[in-house]
Design a protein around this motif. Structure first.
Motif, PDB file in Angstrom:
ATOM      1  N   LEU A 135       0.832  -1.205   0.000  1.00 33.80           N
ATOM      2  CA  LEU A 135       0.000   0.000   0.000  1.00 33.80           C
ATOM      3  C   LEU A 135       0.869   1.259   0.000  1.00 33.80           C
ATOM      4  O   LEU A 135       0.515   2.278  -0.589  1.00 33.80           O
ATOM      5  N   SER A 136       2.018   1.188   0.658  1.00 39.19           N
ATOM      6  CA  SER A 136       2.924   2.329   0.741  1.00 39.19           C
ATOM      7  C   SER A 136       3.624   2.594  -0.589  1.00 39.19           C
ATOM      8  O   SER A 136       3.770   3.733  -1.006  1.00 39.19           O
TER       9      SER A 136
ATOM     10  N   SER B 250       2.966   1.070  -3.845  1.00 37.13           N
ATOM     11  CA  SER B 250       2.291   0.870  -5.133  1.00 37.13           C
ATOM     12  C   SER B 250       1.508   2.077  -5.614  1.00 37.13           C
ATOM     13  O   SER B 250       1.124   2.150  -6.777  1.00 37.13           O
ATOM     14  N   LYS B 251       1.209   3.014  -4.704  1.00 36.65           N
ATOM     15  CA  LYS B 251       0.361   4.180  -5.020  1.00 36.65           C
ATOM     16  C   LYS B 251      -1.063   3.776  -5.361  1.00 36.65           C
ATOM     17  O   LYS B 251      -1.800   4.512  -6.034  1.00 36.65           O
ATOM     18  N   LEU B 252      -1.466   2.597  -4.899  1.00 32.23           N
ATOM     19  CA  LEU B 252      -2.830   2.124  -5.150  1.00 32.23           C
ATOM     20  C   LEU B 252      -3.861   3.112  -4.614  1.00 32.23           C
ATOM     21  O   LEU B 252      -4.854   3.409  -5.276  1.00 32.23           O
ATOM     22  N   ALA B 253      -3.619   3.637  -3.399  1.00 34.77           N
ATOM     23  CA  ALA B 253      -4.602   4.514  -2.754  1.00 34.77           C
ATOM     24  C   ALA B 253      -4.918   5.720  -3.622  1.00 34.77           C
ATOM     25  O   ALA B 253      -6.084   6.041  -3.867  1.00 34.77           O
ATOM     26  N   ARG B 254      -3.869   6.402  -4.092  1.00 32.34           N
ATOM     27  CA  ARG B 254      -4.112   7.620  -4.863  1.00 32.34           C
ATOM     28  C   ARG B 254      -4.710   7.319  -6.222  1.00 32.34           C
ATOM     29  O   ARG B 254      -5.578   8.045  -6.707  1.00 32.34           O
ATOM     30  N   LYS B 255      -4.278   6.219  -6.860  1.00 26.89           N
ATOM     31  CA  LYS B 255      -4.797   5.895  -8.191  1.00 26.89           C
ATOM     32  C   LYS B 255      -6.271   5.508  -8.134  1.00 26.89           C
ATOM     33  O   LYS B 255      -7.068   5.911  -8.986  1.00 26.89           O
TER      34      LYS B 255
ATOM     35  N   VAL C  94      -8.798   6.958   1.680  1.00 31.78           N
ATOM     36  CA  VAL C  94      -9.176   6.021   2.740  1.00 31.78           C
ATOM     37  C   VAL C  94      -8.206   4.842   2.798  1.00 31.78           C
ATOM     38  O   VAL C  94      -7.903   4.335   3.881  1.00 31.78           O
ATOM     39  N   LEU C  95      -7.690   4.407   1.638  1.00 35.43           N
ATOM     40  CA  LEU C  95      -6.759   3.272   1.642  1.00 35.43           C
ATOM     41  C   LEU C  95      -5.475   3.604   2.404  1.00 35.43           C
ATOM     42  O   LEU C  95      -4.841   2.728   2.976  1.00 35.43           O
ATOM     43  N   HIS C  96      -5.090   4.885   2.434  1.00 41.00           N
ATOM     44  CA  HIS C  96      -3.938   5.285   3.249  1.00 41.00           C
ATOM     45  C   HIS C  96      -4.278   5.156   4.734  1.00 41.00           C
ATOM     46  O   HIS C  96      -3.431   4.749   5.545  1.00 41.00           O
ATOM     47  N   GLN C  97      -5.504   5.534   5.101  1.00 40.89           N
ATOM     48  CA  GLN C  97      -5.915   5.403   6.497  1.00 40.89           C
ATOM     49  C   GLN C  97      -5.980   3.931   6.911  1.00 40.89           C
ATOM     50  O   GLN C  97      -5.624   3.578   8.032  1.00 40.89           O
TER      51      GLN C  97
END
Length: 852
Positions: free
Chosen positions: A460-461, A463-468, A499-502
């Protein structure tokens, strides 16, 4: 206290300022921890500056002399040879110092000439263009994940970690933020890391106020020779640090709406896979090193705030976020916000070493909350469902373009979210409003127990999945709105952080030792529920700062009571290593009337315990008391209630008319002064503006606020804005809440363990453990009360009445936790006096001021 040093204060200091500066000097000289309280309006910032920087310049001068005297007593050489060697060494050190001062003087002269040319109308200064980069032709391509190889990434991190000395977690953060280690070899040639002061406050606006004060005093040079005169001064070398959101000058990056998005976009523009024409043109490298040096010299040549740093970067054409690091080592004082100092990973990423330096934390009454906030995280059920829906839309669009590890990890993220949602939905139906969360139950979803949390967190840190995912969701929603403008937007919870960062932060919290923190669920009426992590032990993260630094000073306007700082931040330090100071106010005693009010006009006792708050007779008595007070107090009256809910209850009661012919208490209050109330939802700025206008108009204002609310901190009720401040009741935390119980239980347990280790008798251990829990409970309340009290009397000529309304304020324990200056100004025995005596004292107090 007689001053033993010349602190170069720009004005004639008050006696309490002299005491404060002497205390700062001694704490730093002896390498101790200081907890210092000086009320707002007493010149605390200037006293900190003069005390600390006088000590720093003195230390540098003494260090030079000690360096020159090194080894001479052991030498067999003649005295004249030793003296020659000392002279040569002094000359060399002075030359190095003069080289820097000459460079900075040239920069100052150039800036002065530019300002003069600007004022004359010549504004044609050379600037590098800051044009936005063109985006790729394929609009959706930006949302696709790059291929991810966790094994390759892991070995890379381990290899780099072994070669650099940084922890894997720090390297991951640096990689995420685009802070590569490419210039490590070059940095070895940098100047010596001189001992300096790191000054830290909560916000950049508070730092800007401090920086303005930093411009006032003038200090003599630290290193002198025979040509140095007493009147000579040496300008301070100051640097302020900030995040990319404050300092990024690339228009295609700083236009993004969140810090996370800016950090990740900056990182992307630096990666080797990014085409050269798309890389950031402002990033420091070997070719533009002269620009970095130019930026460093300009940054140190004059005292700048965060906005000045951004403008300087644009002027020179170099990224101020990265280039500012070159100025850290030669700086004497570095100002920075809480997060950049309190997080180890942020310090390492910025290249900040605290070893042997001084840390001053201002507004430190917030410190434990700030540490908990940095390490805490909260996510609601609605946010989790939104994230799950966004992932579903993202997978539906890009499933065929995702390969290998991306598919595996995204499936794991979905399973984790489903498990969190299932847990919270199960708690919604239960009667409990909140409670502690079992990690085992939380992650009891199908297949979740087989997931490696550490690898998933790293994915999660990196891959940048959260922002994408979040960016694609916003993209699709924007498109839907543009094609169907009549459709109303969905009412969903959104935050500046995806939210995925949280969720990633929440998973990271689960990997912490269980004794350091707890997970809680809390119902959010009418239909939501949240999951949160609370750090119970702030000393774990703060202890590294304390152990590395030469000295740490916590300063604030309302630090009382001091006890919590000993137990929560410095539990392992002996009391002899901690110096405390509570200064009086600069006002004369005749400018303060402090009173504890136990009874109202009819003799009804005020006791606003939680169980008594529904007593309508007491609420009516409070209304009548306030009516009387508003009759004799001119201008502005500010009333602080224990909570928003209780303020609503009281206003509902005061709106009721006793009879058709009698106006309600609320109408009668509005007849005395214009009435305003703080709202949990609305902005406080417009309320304050209208309140001030009502006072200026001559009618006066009555402002109903909440302890711990927007008006209780950082707001200046000086002069007519706050002629009387009333505190209604004692705002103790909810003893029944799961978080309060967990905190008290932790404090009692840690106290028990410490005392048992010291060999204290068992019965005494239990007694002191319970007392520590009670102290925490009382101190949480009194710290909030003291903050609210501190809103009034903001300068030497100001005056006000402070009325604390509750019989419990007369208790010895409660009075002992009030700020020293309030205790000194408290009318003796006021808690036993009748209401009429308060009115007489108020009348006399304000008549005397009117006559004066």
């Amino acid at each position: 206290m007689e001053m033993s040093h010349d602190f170069h204060h720009p004005y004639t200091p008050y006696a309490i300022q002299e005491t404060f500066m002497e205390t700062v000097y001694q704490v730093l000289e002896e390498g101790k921890v200081g907890i210092l309280e000086s009320p707002t309006g007493t010149g605390k910032s200037l006293s900190l500056i003069c005390g600390a920087l006088t000590w720093l310049r003195d230390l540098k001068g003494k260090a030079l002399e000690e360096g020159l005297n090194w080894g001479q007593n052991d030498s067999n050489e003649p005295e004249w040879i030793i003296e020659q060697a000392r002279t040569r060494k002094r000359r060399e050190m002075l030359r190095q110092r003069e080289d820097m001062e000459t460079r900075l003087a040239k920069v100052r002269a150039k800036e002065k000439a530019q300002r003069e040319r600007y004022l004359k109308g010549d504004q044609e200064f050379k600037r590098r263009k800051t044009e936005a980069e063109k985006e790729g032709d394929d609009e959706e391509e930006q949302f696709v994940l790059e291929d991810y190889d966790s094994d390759r990434e892991q070995s890379s991190v381990q290899t780099r970690g072994a070669s650099t000395g940084f922890s894997a977690a720090t390297l991951e953060l640096m990689n995420k933020l685009g802070m590569g280690l490419t210039n490590a070899a070059e940095e070895e040639d940098e100047v010596e890391d001189e001992i300096k002061i790191f000054y830290c406050s909560r916000t950049h606006s508070q730092l800007t106020q401090f920086i303005n004060e930093l411009r006032r005093p003038r200090f003599p040079p630290a290193i002198r020779d025979e040509s140095t005169e007493d009147a000579d001064i040496e300008d301070l070398k100051h640097l302020t640090l900030g995040s990319r959101k404050n300092l990024c000058i690339n228009p295609s990056v700083n236009k993004l709406n969140s810090l996370t998005a800016i950090n990740e976009r900056c990182s992307e523009l630096q990666q080797s896979s990014t085409a050269k024409q798309h890389k950031c043109a402002f990033l420091p490298n070997k070719e533009n090193q002269p620009l970095v040096n130019n930026f460093r010299d300009h940054a140190l040549a004059s005292i700048r705030d965060i906005e000045d740093m951004g403008a300087l970067g644009k002027e020179i054409g170099i990224c101020p976020y990265y280039a500012s690091r070159a100025a850290i080592k030669p700086a004497e004082i570095v100002t920075l916000p809480y997060p950049l100092l309190l997080q180890k990973s942020a310090r390492e990423a910025l290249g900040i070493s605290l070893k042997g330096h001084v840390v001053i934390i201002d507004e430190a009454h917030n410190l434990t909350d700030a540490i908990s906030g940095i390490h805490g995280v909260e996510v609601s059920l609605k946010q989790l469902k939104r994230a799950r829906a966004q992932l579903g839309v993202y997978l539906q669009k890009f499933r065929n373009r995702l390969k290998g590890k991306n598919r595996v990890y995204i499936a794991q993220v979905v399973r984790v979210i489903d498990s969190l949602v299932g847990y919270l939905e199960g708690r919604v139906a239960q009667p409990k409003a909140d409670g502690t969360v079992s990690e085992k139950e939380l992650l009891a979803g199908k297949g979740v127990d087989q997931i490696n949390l550490f690898k998933l967190i790293r994915y999660l840190s990196e891959s940048k999945l959260a922002r994408k995912v979040e960016s694609y969701a916003i993209h699709t929603e924007t498109e839907a709105t543009s094609t169907q403008p009549s459709s109303a937007p969905k009412n969903s919870e959104t935050t500046s952080t995806p939210v995925l960062h949280q969720i990633s932060s929440l998973l990271s919290a689960l990997t912490n030792p269980s004794k350091e923190g707890r997970l809680f669920f809390t119902k959010l009426p009418p239909s939501n529920i949240s999951l949160s992590y609370l750090l119970l032990d702030p000393s774990t993260s703060f202890s590294e700062i304390v152990s590395e630094c030469r000295s740490v000073i916590l300063a604030g306007g309302t630090m009382s009571p001091f006890a919590p700082y000993f137990t929560t931040l410095f539990p392992s330090l002996p009391p002899s290593q901690i110096t405390t100071l509570s200064c009086g106010h600069v006002i004369p005693s005749s400018n303060l009337l402090a009173w504890t009010l136990s009874r109202g006009p009819s003799g009804k006792e005020f006791n606003f315990t939680f169980s008594n708050r529904g007593d309508n007779e007491m609420i009516d008595e409070l209304g009548r008391a306030l009516l009387n007070i508003c009759t004799v107090v001119p201008d502005g009256v500010v009333v602080f209630f224990p909570s928003y809910a209780y303020l609503t209850t009281i206003l509902s009661r005061w709106e009721i008319s006793p009879s058709p012919t009698q106006p309600s208490i609320l109408r009668r209050l509005e007849g005395k002064k214009s009435l305003f109330k703080e709202s949990k939802e609305a902005s406080s700025e417009s309320v304050l503006q209208e309140y001030a206008q009502a006072i200026d108009s001559g009618k006066g204002g009555l402002l109903l606020s909440v302890v711990g609310g927007k008006m209780s901190e950082g707001i200046n009720f000086s002069d007519a804005l706050g002629r009387c401040v009333l505190i209604i009741g004692l705002p103790y935390p909810n003893i029944a809440s799961a978080s309060t119980q967990a905190k008290m239980e932790y404090i009692e347990t840690s106290t028990r363990e410490r005392l048992q280790g010291e060999g204290v008798e068992r019965g005494e251990v239990e007694k002191k453990a319970k007392e520590a829990g009670r102290e925490f409970y009382e101190n949480s309340c009194m710290r909030a009360v003291n903050q609210s009290i501190g809103r009034a009397i903001r300068h030497k000529g100001d005056y006000a009445a402070i009325v604390m309304v509750d019989v419990r304020f007369s208790g010895t324990r409660v009075k002992g936790k009030l700020p020293g200056w309030i205790q000194q100004g408290l009318v003796e025995g006021s808690g036993e006096k009748k209401f009429g005596e308060l009115m007489g004292s108020l009348g006399g107090f304000f008549r005397g001021k009117k006559g004066g």
